[in-house]
Design an enzyme around this catalytic site. Structure first.
Site, PDB file in Angstrom:
ATOM      1  CE  LYS A   1      68.099 -37.840 -35.713  1.00 27.40           C
ATOM      2  NZ  LYS A   1      67.861 -37.882 -37.125  1.00 27.40           N
ATOM      3  CG  ASN A   2      70.388 -37.821 -39.741  1.00 23.62           C
ATOM      4  OD1 ASN A   2      69.789 -38.403 -38.819  1.00 23.62           O
ATOM      5  ND2 ASN A   2      69.925 -36.735 -40.313  1.00 23.62           N
TER       6      ASN A   2
ATOM      7  CB  CYS B   1      60.283 -35.799 -37.815  1.00 30.07           C
ATOM      8  SG  CYS B   1      61.553 -35.606 -36.550  1.00 30.07           S
TER       9      CYS B   1
ATOM     10  NE  ARG C   1      60.251 -39.020 -42.828  1.00 29.07           N
ATOM     11  CZ  ARG C   1      61.165 -38.784 -41.896  1.00 29.07           C
ATOM     12  NH1 ARG C   1      60.797 -38.350 -40.698  1.00 29.07           N
ATOM     13  NH2 ARG C   1      62.438 -38.961 -42.147  1.00 29.07           N
TER      14      ARG C   1
ATOM     15  CG  ASP D   1      67.587 -32.610 -41.333  1.00 29.43           C
ATOM     16  OD1 ASP D   1      66.391 -32.648 -41.678  1.00 29.43           O
ATOM     17  OD2 ASP D   1      68.344 -33.598 -41.412  1.00 29.43           O
TER      18      ASP D   1
ATOM     19  NE  ARG E   1      63.692 -39.192 -33.033  1.00 35.14           N
ATOM     20  CZ  ARG E   1      63.380 -38.812 -34.261  1.00 35.14           C
ATOM     21  NH1 ARG E   1      62.351 -38.020 -34.469  1.00 35.14           N
ATOM     22  NH2 ARG E   1      64.080 -39.224 -35.293  1.00 35.14           N
TER      23      ARG E   1
END
Ligand code: EPU
Length: 433
Positions: free
Chosen positions: A27-28, A122, A127, A310, A402
């Site tokens: 994903k990232n 999230c 952030r 994570d 997600r």
């Protein structure tokens, strides 16, 4: 992106997982590589895309900017960015997704202009994106916030030296995206070293960029005049793999996790071995076998190659049933223990003080109705549900969608009893009751 709340997972837990699971694309990495396609002057094909809602959301943004986006199959997409004329990503498009910030770097690199709504994602406390902004300014962009949008303008981008005040994945990626089109050499010091940083650098280099040192703390980027279209395959998802490795250990199972890069999993493997799991390592697979109750251990999350933040909620869930007391320190985010309340509902004994959680292992977790409060918190309660004897219902699973492709199918494939229940199905069940 709205997180739909209408569906839930129903898990009948207490079954050891057994079999094999195929891991999808990271994903990232995907959410950085897709915006990077905007820098090419011709079509790109991206393979091994994860089937997750964050990717769908990024592709929608690409389409809204004017790119031609065509799915070739479920995990490959062809994108022609040459038709893009807009440099604006609206609030509606950006919300709910941290990676929308990557359009700042990619559009600045492409047009020397970008207007992007602040990113969502999230909720782990504040952030900030100050390091991203510092990077854009050092490259020569004027940065302003107008009508709630981050606005970047540059006459030209010039290579420079940027020291990041903290290791930031997002800032490292955003600076790389803009710097590939700057004149001269950019040096990022104290850069993030995550596998997805290396994957993005490999992708950009295959397009004709000149990036050296990705995967170390110093990245050097010599700007180039043009980047061309390529076909590129995204690396396997380290965190998806780690999540299923922990799920295997937490249920006392025996699971082979396929299509992984074992090197990316070293810190997770080390911690699983510390709690008593056997981990066999193959070229592109790992197998996790757990026969006993886990032993306690201490974990501190750190930027790569440290233990990934994570994976913190999932690993803490495993430690919730360990013999003895474990200490988990969160070293990246200010507030990443929001899932603890949910585990407490299931009988876990966890005391949180700021960025430290003290976990007194209990023999078992009990089923309960719980919520996925964010993406990895959602993965944690899924693992908890798989561990608990009886039926656990998990709401707000849009967060989980997600970042985890085909989660129900993958878990059912290793013997889990898990279903996705829609609101309609729930109404049907109630009518029939
Ligand atoms: N930070 C600042 N200023 C900045 C940027 C970051 O103070 O300008 C701080 C953050 O507040 C945080 C730390 O630096 O305390 C690290 O943040 P980073 O920028 O590395 O995080 P990110 O880029 O926003 C990515 C992942 C996250 C993952 C973190 C850390 C993506 C899309 N997101 O976020 O992934 O937790 O790196 O590894 O790549 C997830 O996948 O569940 C997820 C949240």
């Amino acid at each position: 992106m709205e997180v739909p709340n209408l569906e839930k997972f129903v898990i009948r837990g207490g079954v050891p997982l057994n079999g094999s699971i195929h891991i999808g694309g990271a994903k990232n990495a995907a959410v950085a590589i897709l915006p990077a396609v905007l820098l090419a002057d011709g079509p790109c094909i991206i393979d091994n895309l994860p089937e997750i809602s964050d990717v769908t959301a990024i592709l929608k943004v690409m389409h809204s900017l004017g790119a031609q986006v065509k799915m070739i199959n479920r995990t490959s997409v062809e994108i022609d960015p040459s038709t893009v004329r807009s440099f604006v990503v609206s609030k509606d498009m950006a919300k709910g997704m941290r990676a929308s910030s990557y359009f700042l770097g990619a559009l600045l690199g492409r047009f020397y202009r970008a207007r992007v709504a602040p990113p969502g994602g999230c909720d782990f406390g504040i952030r900030p994106i100050d390091q991203h902004i510092k990077g854009f300014e050092s490259l020569g962009a004027d940065v302003s916030i107008e009508n709630g949008m981050v606005d970047l303008r540059a006459q030209r981008l010039s290579g420079c030296s940027i020291y990041l005040d903290m290791v930031s994945v997002g800032a490292t990626i955003n600076i790389m995206l803009a710097a590939v089109r700057a004149n001269g050499l950019t040096v990022i010091e104290n850069a993030a070293r995550e596998p997805h940083i290396v994957d993005l650098a490999n992708f950009l280099n295959s397009m004709g960029a000149n990036i050296m040192g990705a995967g170390t703390g110093v990245i050097k980027i010599r700007g180039v005049g043009r980047l061309h279209g390529v076909e590129y395959s995204i690396i396997p998802d380290q965190i998806e793999a780690g999540t299923y490795m922990v799920a295997a250990a937490a249920t006392g199972g025996n699971v082979r996790i396929e299509n992984v890069t074992p090197k990316h999993l070293e810190s997770i493997i080390a911690k699983l071995e510390e709690v008593g799991a056997t981990v066999k390592i193959f070229d592109d697979a790992v197998q996790v076998i757990m026969n006993d109750r886990p032993k306690h251990c201490n974990v501190k999350t750190l930027p790569h190659p440290g233990f990934p933040t994570d994976m913190q909620p999932q690993f803490a869930t495993l430690l919730a049933i360990a013999e003895g007391t474990s200490i988990v320190k969160e070293g990246v985010w200010d507030n990443r223990f929001r899932y603890v309340d949910q585990l407490t509902l299931m009988g876990a004994k966890i005391h949180v003080d700021g960025k430290v959680a003290v976990i007194s292992g209990v023999e078992k977790l009990n089923p309960a109705p719980v919520r996925a409060v964010d993406l990895r918190a959602g993965a944690a309660v899924v693992i908890a549900g798989l561990m608990a004897n009886g039926v656990t219902e998990i709401e707000e699973i849009g967060h989980i969608d997600r970042g985890y492709e085909c989660l129900v199918e993958k878990l059912r494939g290793v013997g889990a009893d898990i279903q996705r229940v829609s609101e309609e199905t729930q109404q049907e069940v109630l009518k029939q009751a």
